[in-house]
Design a protein around this motif. Structure first.
Motif, PDB file in Angstrom:
ATOM      1  N   VAL A  58     -33.919  -5.663 -46.861  1.00  0.00           N
ATOM      2  CA  VAL A  58     -32.625  -5.294 -46.851  1.00  0.00           C
ATOM      3  C   VAL A  58     -32.336  -4.844 -45.525  1.00  0.00           C
ATOM      4  O   VAL A  58     -32.714  -3.967 -45.058  1.00  0.00           O
ATOM      5  N   LEU A  59     -30.988  -5.426 -44.992  1.00  0.00           N
ATOM      6  CA  LEU A  59     -30.399  -4.835 -43.796  1.00  0.00           C
ATOM      7  C   LEU A  59     -29.204  -4.131 -44.116  1.00  0.00           C
ATOM      8  O   LEU A  59     -28.156  -4.668 -44.472  1.00  0.00           O
ATOM      9  N   ASP A  60     -29.129  -2.699 -43.622  1.00  0.00           N
ATOM     10  CA  ASP A  60     -27.864  -2.126 -43.633  1.00  0.00           C
ATOM     11  C   ASP A  60     -26.855  -2.649 -42.388  1.00  0.00           C
ATOM     12  O   ASP A  60     -27.335  -2.707 -41.443  1.00  0.00           O
ATOM     13  N   CYS A  61     -25.729  -2.559 -42.845  1.00  0.00           N
ATOM     14  CA  CYS A  61     -24.669  -3.017 -41.773  1.00  0.00           C
ATOM     15  C   CYS A  61     -23.266  -2.647 -42.080  1.00  0.00           C
ATOM     16  O   CYS A  61     -23.209  -2.064 -43.428  1.00  0.00           O
ATOM     17  N   PRO A  62     -22.190  -2.762 -41.442  1.00  0.00           N
ATOM     18  CA  PRO A  62     -21.026  -2.183 -41.727  1.00  0.00           C
ATOM     19  C   PRO A  62     -20.266  -3.272 -42.572  1.00  0.00           C
ATOM     20  O   PRO A  62     -19.436  -2.872 -43.489  1.00  0.00           O
ATOM     21  N   ASP A  63     -20.561  -4.568 -42.429  1.00  0.00           N
ATOM     22  CA  ASP A  63     -19.910  -5.674 -43.491  1.00  0.00           C
ATOM     23  C   ASP A  63     -20.887  -6.631 -43.930  1.00  0.00           C
ATOM     24  O   ASP A  63     -21.472  -7.737 -43.202  1.00  0.00           O
ATOM     25  N   PRO A  64     -21.336  -6.298 -45.088  1.00  0.00           N
ATOM     26  CA  PRO A  64     -22.479  -7.061 -45.696  1.00  0.00           C
ATOM     27  C   PRO A  64     -22.195  -8.751 -45.929  1.00  0.00           C
ATOM     28  O   PRO A  64     -22.956  -9.467 -45.512  1.00  0.00           O
ATOM     29  N   HIS A  65     -20.741  -8.778 -46.034  1.00  0.00           N
ATOM     30  CA  HIS A  65     -20.401 -10.051 -46.373  1.00  0.00           C
ATOM     31  C   HIS A  65     -20.527 -10.889 -44.992  1.00  0.00           C
ATOM     32  O   HIS A  65     -20.964 -12.102 -44.718  1.00  0.00           O
ATOM     33  N   LEU A 122     -32.806 -12.508 -48.555  1.00  0.00           N
ATOM     34  CA  LEU A 122     -32.563 -11.264 -47.511  1.00  0.00           C
ATOM     35  C   LEU A 122     -31.366 -10.808 -48.569  1.00  0.00           C
ATOM     36  O   LEU A 122     -30.738 -11.219 -48.841  1.00  0.00           O
ATOM     37  N   ALA A 123     -31.344  -9.449 -48.143  1.00  0.00           N
ATOM     38  CA  ALA A 123     -30.037  -8.619 -48.796  1.00  0.00           C
ATOM     39  C   ALA A 123     -29.248  -7.785 -47.603  1.00  0.00           C
ATOM     40  O   ALA A 123     -30.050  -7.249 -46.869  1.00  0.00           O
ATOM     41  N   PHE A 124     -28.096  -7.472 -47.795  1.00  0.00           N
ATOM     42  CA  PHE A 124     -27.440  -6.877 -46.932  1.00  0.00           C
ATOM     43  C   PHE A 124     -26.549  -5.588 -47.841  1.00  0.00           C
ATOM     44  O   PHE A 124     -25.999  -6.081 -48.743  1.00  0.00           O
ATOM     45  N   GLN A 125     -26.609  -4.578 -47.186  1.00  0.00           N
ATOM     46  CA  GLN A 125     -25.989  -3.485 -47.783  1.00  0.00           C
ATOM     47  C   GLN A 125     -25.089  -2.712 -46.932  1.00  0.00           C
ATOM     48  O   GLN A 125     -25.390  -2.675 -45.690  1.00  0.00           O
ATOM     49  N   ALA A 126     -23.863  -2.384 -47.482  1.00  0.00           N
ATOM     50  CA  ALA A 126     -22.852  -1.523 -46.584  1.00  0.00           C
ATOM     51  C   ALA A 126     -23.380  -0.192 -46.250  1.00  0.00           C
ATOM     52  O   ALA A 126     -23.795   0.365 -47.298  1.00  0.00           O
ATOM     53  N   ALA A 127     -23.132   0.082 -45.157  1.00  0.00           N
ATOM     54  CA  ALA A 127     -23.535   1.402 -44.442  1.00  0.00           C
ATOM     55  C   ALA A 127     -22.434   1.584 -43.608  1.00  0.00           C
ATOM     56  O   ALA A 127     -22.598   1.171 -42.411  1.00  0.00           O
ATOM     57  N   PRO A 128     -21.393   2.095 -44.024  1.00  0.00           N
ATOM     58  CA  PRO A 128     -20.139   2.439 -43.229  1.00  0.00           C
ATOM     59  C   PRO A 128     -20.567   3.308 -41.691  1.00  0.00           C
ATOM     60  O   PRO A 128     -19.912   2.991 -40.889  1.00  0.00           O
ATOM     61  N   TYR A 148     -23.178   3.119 -40.239  1.00  0.00           N
ATOM     62  CA  TYR A 148     -24.178   2.123 -39.466  1.00  0.00           C
ATOM     63  C   TYR A 148     -24.229   2.342 -37.921  1.00  0.00           C
ATOM     64  O   TYR A 148     -22.926   2.151 -37.165  1.00  0.00           O
ATOM     65  N   VAL A 149     -25.254   2.702 -37.242  1.00  0.00           N
ATOM     66  CA  VAL A 149     -25.416   2.628 -35.747  1.00  0.00           C
ATOM     67  C   VAL A 149     -26.460   1.711 -35.602  1.00  0.00           C
ATOM     68  O   VAL A 149     -27.665   1.831 -35.903  1.00  0.00           O
ATOM     69  N   PRO A 150     -26.008   0.620 -34.923  1.00  0.00           N
ATOM     70  CA  PRO A 150     -27.143  -0.305 -34.509  1.00  0.00           C
ATOM     71  C   PRO A 150     -28.297   0.123 -33.558  1.00  0.00           C
ATOM     72  O   PRO A 150     -28.074   1.233 -32.585  1.00  0.00           O
ATOM     73  N   PRO A 151     -29.590  -0.294 -33.564  1.00  0.00           N
ATOM     74  CA  PRO A 151     -30.553   0.168 -32.923  1.00  0.00           C
ATOM     75  C   PRO A 151     -30.421  -0.357 -31.320  1.00  0.00           C
ATOM     76  O   PRO A 151     -29.721  -1.244 -31.210  1.00  0.00           O
ATOM     77  N   VAL A 182     -34.950 -13.063 -27.506  1.00  0.00           N
ATOM     78  CA  VAL A 182     -34.676 -11.947 -28.315  1.00  0.00           C
ATOM     79  C   VAL A 182     -33.153 -11.924 -28.141  1.00  0.00           C
ATOM     80  O   VAL A 182     -32.387 -12.170 -27.206  1.00  0.00           O
ATOM     81  N   TYR A 183     -32.367 -11.664 -29.560  1.00  0.00           N
ATOM     82  CA  TYR A 183     -31.116 -11.508 -29.593  1.00  0.00           C
ATOM     83  C   TYR A 183     -30.516 -10.634 -30.641  1.00  0.00           C
ATOM     84  O   TYR A 183     -31.824  -9.907 -31.402  1.00  0.00           O
ATOM     85  N   ALA A 184     -29.285  -9.988 -30.669  1.00  0.00           N
ATOM     86  CA  ALA A 184     -28.851  -9.271 -31.780  1.00  0.00           C
ATOM     87  C   ALA A 184     -28.001  -9.922 -32.434  1.00  0.00           C
ATOM     88  O   ALA A 184     -27.133 -10.918 -32.124  1.00  0.00           O
ATOM     89  N   ASP A 185     -28.025  -9.885 -33.713  1.00  0.00           N
ATOM     90  CA  ASP A 185     -27.125 -10.470 -34.671  1.00  0.00           C
ATOM     91  C   ASP A 185     -25.860  -9.837 -34.629  1.00  0.00           C
ATOM     92  O   ASP A 185     -25.632  -8.662 -34.006  1.00  0.00           O
ATOM     93  N   PRO A 186     -24.692 -10.093 -35.419  1.00  0.00           N
ATOM     94  CA  PRO A 186     -23.368  -9.651 -35.254  1.00  0.00           C
ATOM     95  C   PRO A 186     -23.309  -8.045 -35.378  1.00  0.00           C
ATOM     96  O   PRO A 186     -22.436  -7.081 -34.933  1.00  0.00           O
ATOM     97  N   ALA A 187     -24.209  -7.510 -36.261  1.00  0.00           N
ATOM     98  CA  ALA A 187     -24.138  -6.095 -36.513  1.00  0.00           C
ATOM     99  C   ALA A 187     -25.026  -5.407 -35.677  1.00  0.00           C
ATOM    100  O   ALA A 187     -25.350  -4.248 -35.898  1.00  0.00           O
ATOM    101  N   GLY A 188     -25.621  -6.021 -34.580  1.00  0.00           N
ATOM    102  CA  GLY A 188     -26.579  -5.551 -33.522  1.00  0.00           C
ATOM    103  C   GLY A 188     -28.294  -5.204 -34.016  1.00  0.00           C
ATOM    104  O   GLY A 188     -29.001  -4.772 -33.325  1.00  0.00           O
TER     105      GLY A 188
END
Length: 119
Positions: free
Chosen positions: A10-17, A48-54, A56-59, A105-111
């Motif tokens: 599960v990845l925390d992120c600001p916009d799971p959609h 994979l699952a994505f959970q809303a975390a308003p 959220y601070v990317p690493p 190495v890359y970062a996805d749109p949520a970091g």
């Protein structure tokens, strides 16, 4: 005998959609929207699952005083083609200077960091 088996990452992120849509384009699969939780069912049966975390601070990567938390290694047959694809989808390069390595190495749109790895 193990006590449990891994169910889903599960990845925390600001916009799971939005993040599920990004990974659906990268990995294939079907997005199953459940509101603040979104599942991506992959063609090979994994998920994979994505959970809303308003809040959220990317690493930060690389960071000598912090952790990248985790990262995904994605196997690809053609690093250059895969790189072009993920960049078009909104990924950001983090470390692609050494083109002789078998990974980039890359970062996805949520970091979240992820690597494209030659298979």
């Amino acid at each position: 005998m193990p006590l449990a088996k891994l169910d889903v990452v599960v990845l925390d992120c600001p916009d799971p959609h939005a993040l599920a849509a990004f990974y659906a384009e990268v990995l294939g699969g079907t997005v199953e929207d459940q509101g603040e939780w979104v599942d991506l069912k992959l063609p090979d049966g994994k998920a994979l699952a994505f959970q809303a975390a308003p809040a959220y601070v990317p690493p930060k990567w690389p960071s000598p005083d912090g952790s990248q938390q985790f990262h995904l290694d994605l196997a690809v047959p053609d690093l250059d083609a895969a790189e072009k694809g993920v960049l078009a989808l909104g990924a950001k390069p983090l470390d692609v200077e050494d083109r002789s390595r078998t990974f980039r190495v890359y970062a996805d749109p949520a970091g979240h960091p992820f690597c494209l790895c030659a298979c």
